[in-house]
Every structure is written in C-alpha cells, then in structure tokens.
Design an enzyme around this catalytic site. Sequence first.
Site, mmCIF file in Angstrom:
data_model
loop_
_atom_site.group_PDB
_atom_site.id
_atom_site.type_symbol
_atom_site.label_atom_id
_atom_site.label_comp_id
_atom_site.label_asym_id
_atom_site.label_seq_id
_atom_site.Cartn_x
_atom_site.Cartn_y
_atom_site.Cartn_z
ATOM 1 N N ASP A 154 -86.111 -15.365 -64.134
ATOM 2 C CA ASP A 154 -85.289 -14.874 -65.246
ATOM 3 C C ASP A 154 -84.070 -15.770 -65.445
ATOM 4 O O ASP A 154 -83.674 -16.056 -66.585
ATOM 5 C CB ASP A 154 -84.829 -13.434 -64.989
ATOM 6 C CG ASP A 154 -85.802 -12.425 -65.568
ATOM 7 O OD1 ASP A 154 -86.944 -12.826 -65.885
ATOM 8 O OD2 ASP A 154 -85.445 -11.239 -65.703
ATOM 9 N N TYR A 209 -92.144 -5.761 -53.018
ATOM 10 C CA TYR A 209 -92.460 -4.797 -54.076
ATOM 11 C C TYR A 209 -93.678 -3.940 -53.736
ATOM 12 O O TYR A 209 -93.918 -2.910 -54.350
ATOM 13 C CB TYR A 209 -92.689 -5.501 -55.419
ATOM 14 C CG TYR A 209 -91.441 -6.145 -56.009
ATOM 15 C CD1 TYR A 209 -90.190 -5.977 -55.424
ATOM 16 C CD2 TYR A 209 -91.505 -6.915 -57.156
ATOM 17 C CE1 TYR A 209 -89.056 -6.569 -55.950
ATOM 18 C CE2 TYR A 209 -90.368 -7.508 -57.692
ATOM 19 C CZ TYR A 209 -89.154 -7.337 -57.085
ATOM 20 O OH TYR A 209 -88.027 -7.927 -57.609
ATOM 21 N N ASP A 231 -80.488 -18.648 -51.983
ATOM 22 C CA ASP A 231 -79.125 -18.591 -52.534
ATOM 23 C C ASP A 231 -78.723 -19.962 -53.088
ATOM 24 O O ASP A 231 -78.135 -20.066 -54.173
ATOM 25 C CB ASP A 231 -78.121 -18.086 -51.486
ATOM 26 C CG ASP A 231 -78.333 -18.672 -50.104
ATOM 27 O OD1 ASP A 231 -79.403 -19.270 -49.854
ATOM 28 O OD2 ASP A 231 -77.432 -18.539 -49.261
ATOM 29 N N LYS A 279 -85.870 -17.797 -47.470
ATOM 30 C CA LYS A 279 -84.614 -17.438 -46.803
ATOM 31 C C LYS A 279 -84.888 -17.523 -45.301
ATOM 32 O O LYS A 279 -84.703 -16.555 -44.538
ATOM 33 C CB LYS A 279 -84.199 -16.021 -47.254
ATOM 34 C CG LYS A 279 -82.818 -15.599 -46.812
ATOM 35 C CD LYS A 279 -81.695 -16.303 -47.545
ATOM 36 C CE LYS A 279 -80.351 -15.870 -47.008
ATOM 37 N NZ LYS A 279 -79.236 -16.718 -47.477
ATOM 38 N N ASP A 309 -88.901 -13.204 -59.084
ATOM 39 C CA ASP A 309 -88.518 -12.311 -60.170
ATOM 40 C C ASP A 309 -87.126 -12.710 -60.678
ATOM 41 O O ASP A 309 -86.886 -12.872 -61.880
ATOM 42 C CB ASP A 309 -88.492 -10.881 -59.601
ATOM 43 C CG ASP A 309 -88.382 -9.821 -60.673
ATOM 44 O OD1 ASP A 309 -88.352 -10.181 -61.855
ATOM 45 O OD2 ASP A 309 -88.320 -8.631 -60.307
#
Length: 360
Positions: free
Chosen positions: A252, A141, A224, A192, A248
């Site tokens: 959620d 980001y 994943d 990852k 992020d």
Amino acid sequence: MKHKIAILPGDGIGPEIIAEARRVLEVLQSEQGLSIETEQADIGGSAYDAHGHPLPASTLKVAREADAILLGSVGGPQWETLERALRPEQGLLGLRSELALFANLRPAILYPQLVSASTLKPEVVSGLDIMIVRELTGGIYFGQPRGVRTLDDGQRQGFNTLVYSETEIERIGRSAFEIARKRSGRLCSVDKANVLEVSELWREVMTGLADEYTDVELSHMYVDNAAMQLVREPKQFDVMVTGNMFGDILSDAAAMLTGSIGMLPSASLDSQGKGMYEPIHGSAPDIAGQDIANPLATILSVSMMLRYSLNEAALAERIDTAVGSVLDTGLRTADIASAGTQTVGTRAMGDAVVAALQSG
Ligand code: NAD
C-alpha cells in the site's frame, strides 16, 4: 489454444470498469488473434443479493474451470451489516483460499505523464517501477491459535500466531525469483530476522534458493528499514518479496508513491500460474454509476493476466503501450486529472484505449 477467462464484475464501479476491460479483450480477440472464451459470474454483494452468498458454488465452479479470473471489485455500505461470513469481502477471501492463490503481485509503476500525482518529489519517483511479491495465504492472518482470552487477573488478551513453514516460504520465494529473473534480476527479501524466529527461517530458505537462481542477485532488508527506504529512495528496488502482513503494508505504501489508485493492477497466482487479476482499488461506492471511475487499473490487470497466466506477453505489451499513448494525448479520468489535461469519463477512456490498440 483457447484460454478460458472467468469474469467477475462484482459491486460498485466493478461492472463499469470491467465493461471497458472486456472491450479491450474483445479487440485483441477480433484483431490480434487472441483466442479466448469468457464466462461471467456473480461475486460479492451482488452475488449475495442474487444467490444469498458472496461466493456462490456456481461462481466457484466457473473460477475453478478458468485459466484466469478477471475481477472488478467487491463491497459497499449496504452489505456492511451482514454477518461476517456473508459480507462481500468473504467472496474474495474465499476465492483466494479455494484456489490456493498464494502469490500476490503488486506492481507500483509511475507513468511519466502522471509524475505530478505523487506526493514525493519528481526526482525521487520518476521512472519508478517496483514489483512487490506478497505471500497471501499464510502468516499471521491465518496462523492458529488466535483469539481473545481472559487471563487469571480478569483482563482480556488478544493473540495471533505468526507461522510459516519451509514449504510456504520456498513456494513464494520461487515465484519471486522467477519474476526477478524476467525483470532486472534483482530481488530484495524483506523480513524481521533480528527479532522473529519465523523471519530467521524465511531468510535461511530464501538464501538457499539463491543457489539455484544464480542469475538473480538476492539481498535482505528488515521491514522497518524497507518502509523507510520505500519513501526515501524507492527506485533502489526492483522486485521485493515478503510475508503476508509486511506485504500488506509495504504494497500500500508503494502504491501511494504513484499517487494514483485508479492506475494500479494486481495479480494473485497459484503454483501453476493460474491467477486472479484485479485493480488494487475497491468498489468506490461514492462514484459508482456515474461514468467517472478510472478503468485503467482494470485494463492493466488484463495486461498482467496476458503476461502471467496466458503466456501472451506481446499482447500485454500492446495494452501497456496503448495506455501510455492515451496518457500522452492528455486524456485523464477525474482522479488523475491535472492542469492542462482533458477530463473524460470511464467509457470515453475505454474508447481511447481501444482506439490506440486498433491504431498501434
Ligand atoms: P476504494 O478504493 O473503493 O475508494 C477509495 C477512494 O478512491 C474513493 O474516493 C474512490 O472514489 C476512489 N477510487 C477508487 N477506485 C477508483 C477508480 N477506479 N477511479 C476513480 N476513483 C477511484 O476504497 P474504500 O472507499 O475504502 O472502500 C469502498 C468499498 O470497497 C468497501 O466496501 C471496501 O470493503 C471495498 N474494497 C474492496 C476491495 C476489492 O474488491 N479488492 C479492495 C478495497 C476495498
């Protein structure tokens, strides 16, 4: 010692839910010996209206001088057409970066009284209590270079950069290990590493830190798989630590396991434990000013603030217990109401928590 608290109500339902959180602080102050000094300031769209900027210098000063910040929420349709730098969300992003609030703590707790609010089966989610620690000021980001460029063949190409330095990884790693230490002593680092070099380094640094925190059991999981496991068997997790973008998304998903956005607090901390505390939900313009917003996420943000920034864990526990006992009586705001419960407004829910604190 007197704790200094900056209070930033913000927009939409912000002022209503903050009013109830303030009453909780006042009860703890007058009846439980909490020593605080509060100062209120504008942020977001209301700050733009009053000062021409979503994060006025005067607000930043109040926030800098405080030991902790309690925030309502920012945003609303009337400010969506402003240029990006003046939009309400920039007030929040500005505070996070100005105060170096790099560790985002997102608990996902399912209260036993609200088990039917989840879309998952009760046996999968009942007793759920996860803490996701998300790196908040680095990663893709913020990485440079970024942008949209035109290639030789004339088509446009968008690009962003995923970067983490060892220092950034170690800093968020330490926060997560410390939190795991105070909970069950289990920490799962999500990356990852099978595809990304950044993740390989992330895994290496986390593994190195584990030598210092021998009382914490560290495991690693690819993102994943973590997403899959969160909906398959979420109770296997206690503390999870991950980078900005993975966090992020996963936080959620974890929040939705509980089914009630109006119940979940969050914290964003710096390296000294100073923090900003806020509900995870937004400013809910659709219900603002109607006395129907759920103030519990904000009241539970006060609990997190007492625990993580003000070293007042016993008082934090009192708030958590008071909220639990109010839910036991069957009182609910509209967002968490179900058959057989009694629906009350924002103010009445605040009254009930205050009464439970006074009798507890
Ligand atoms: P939202 O979280 O404000 O609302 C989503 C839905 O949940 C709405 O139906 C709302 O009524 C309901 N809801 C949210 N909080 C509630 C509460 N405490 N009690 C009862 N119901 C509640 O998300 P959105 O609608 O996508 O965004 C609205 C505005 O909030 C936008 O301007 C957005 O940018 C902003 N926003 C701010 C923050 C923040 O301040 N941290 C976070 C997310 C969104």
